[in-house]
Design a protein around this motif. Structure first.
Motif, PDB file in Angstrom:
ATOM      1  N   LEU A 148      39.051 -13.861 -24.848  1.00  0.00           N
ATOM      2  CA  LEU A 148      39.271 -12.505 -24.951  1.00  0.00           C
ATOM      3  C   LEU A 148      40.558 -11.975 -24.573  1.00  0.00           C
ATOM      4  N   THR A 149      40.884 -10.665 -24.629  1.00  0.00           N
ATOM      5  CA  THR A 149      42.052 -10.103 -24.200  1.00  0.00           C
ATOM      6  C   THR A 149      42.093 -10.216 -22.737  1.00  0.00           C
ATOM      7  N   ARG A 181      30.842 -10.286 -30.193  1.00  0.00           N
ATOM      8  CA  ARG A 181      30.858  -8.661 -30.169  1.00  0.00           C
ATOM      9  C   ARG A 181      29.910  -8.214 -29.503  1.00  0.00           C
ATOM     10  N   LYS A 182      28.536  -8.421 -29.682  1.00  0.00           N
ATOM     11  CA  LYS A 182      27.281  -7.890 -29.162  1.00  0.00           C
ATOM     12  C   LYS A 182      27.137  -8.211 -27.573  1.00  0.00           C
ATOM     13  N   VAL A 197      29.997 -10.214 -25.077  1.00  0.00           N
ATOM     14  CA  VAL A 197      31.053 -10.165 -24.416  1.00  0.00           C
ATOM     15  C   VAL A 197      32.238  -9.259 -24.755  1.00  0.00           C
ATOM     16  N   GLY A 198      32.393  -8.978 -26.021  1.00  0.00           N
ATOM     17  CA  GLY A 198      33.590  -8.316 -26.561  1.00  0.00           C
ATOM     18  C   GLY A 198      34.048  -9.216 -27.972  1.00  0.00           C
ATOM     19  N   VAL A 199      35.039  -8.538 -28.349  1.00  0.00           N
ATOM     20  CA  VAL A 199      35.793  -8.807 -29.482  1.00  0.00           C
ATOM     21  C   VAL A 199      36.845  -9.905 -28.881  1.00  0.00           C
TER      22      VAL A 199
END
Length: 51
Positions: free
Chosen positions: A12-13, A37-38, A40-42
């Motif tokens: 992740l970022t 995406r649903k 932890v994030g993109v």
């Protein structure tokens, strides 16, 4: 070519190291991205490993 793996690694970022995620059934990269995406994030990076 469709590639399916049970074990995937994502970053992740802002993370320096990749995190593993494992599924009971083999999934394709688009399905794994959707799950991530649903939850932890993109993910910035995503790759599969046949373990």
């Amino acid at each position: 070519m469709v590639v399916r793996h049970r074990t995937w690694f994502y970053r992740l970022t802002g993370q320096l190291f990749a995190q593993p995620i494992t599924f009971k059934i083999p999934l394709t990269a688009p399905k794994v991205r959707e799950v991530l995406r649903k939850t932890v994030g993109v993910p910035v990076e995503l790759w599969g490993r046949a373990l």
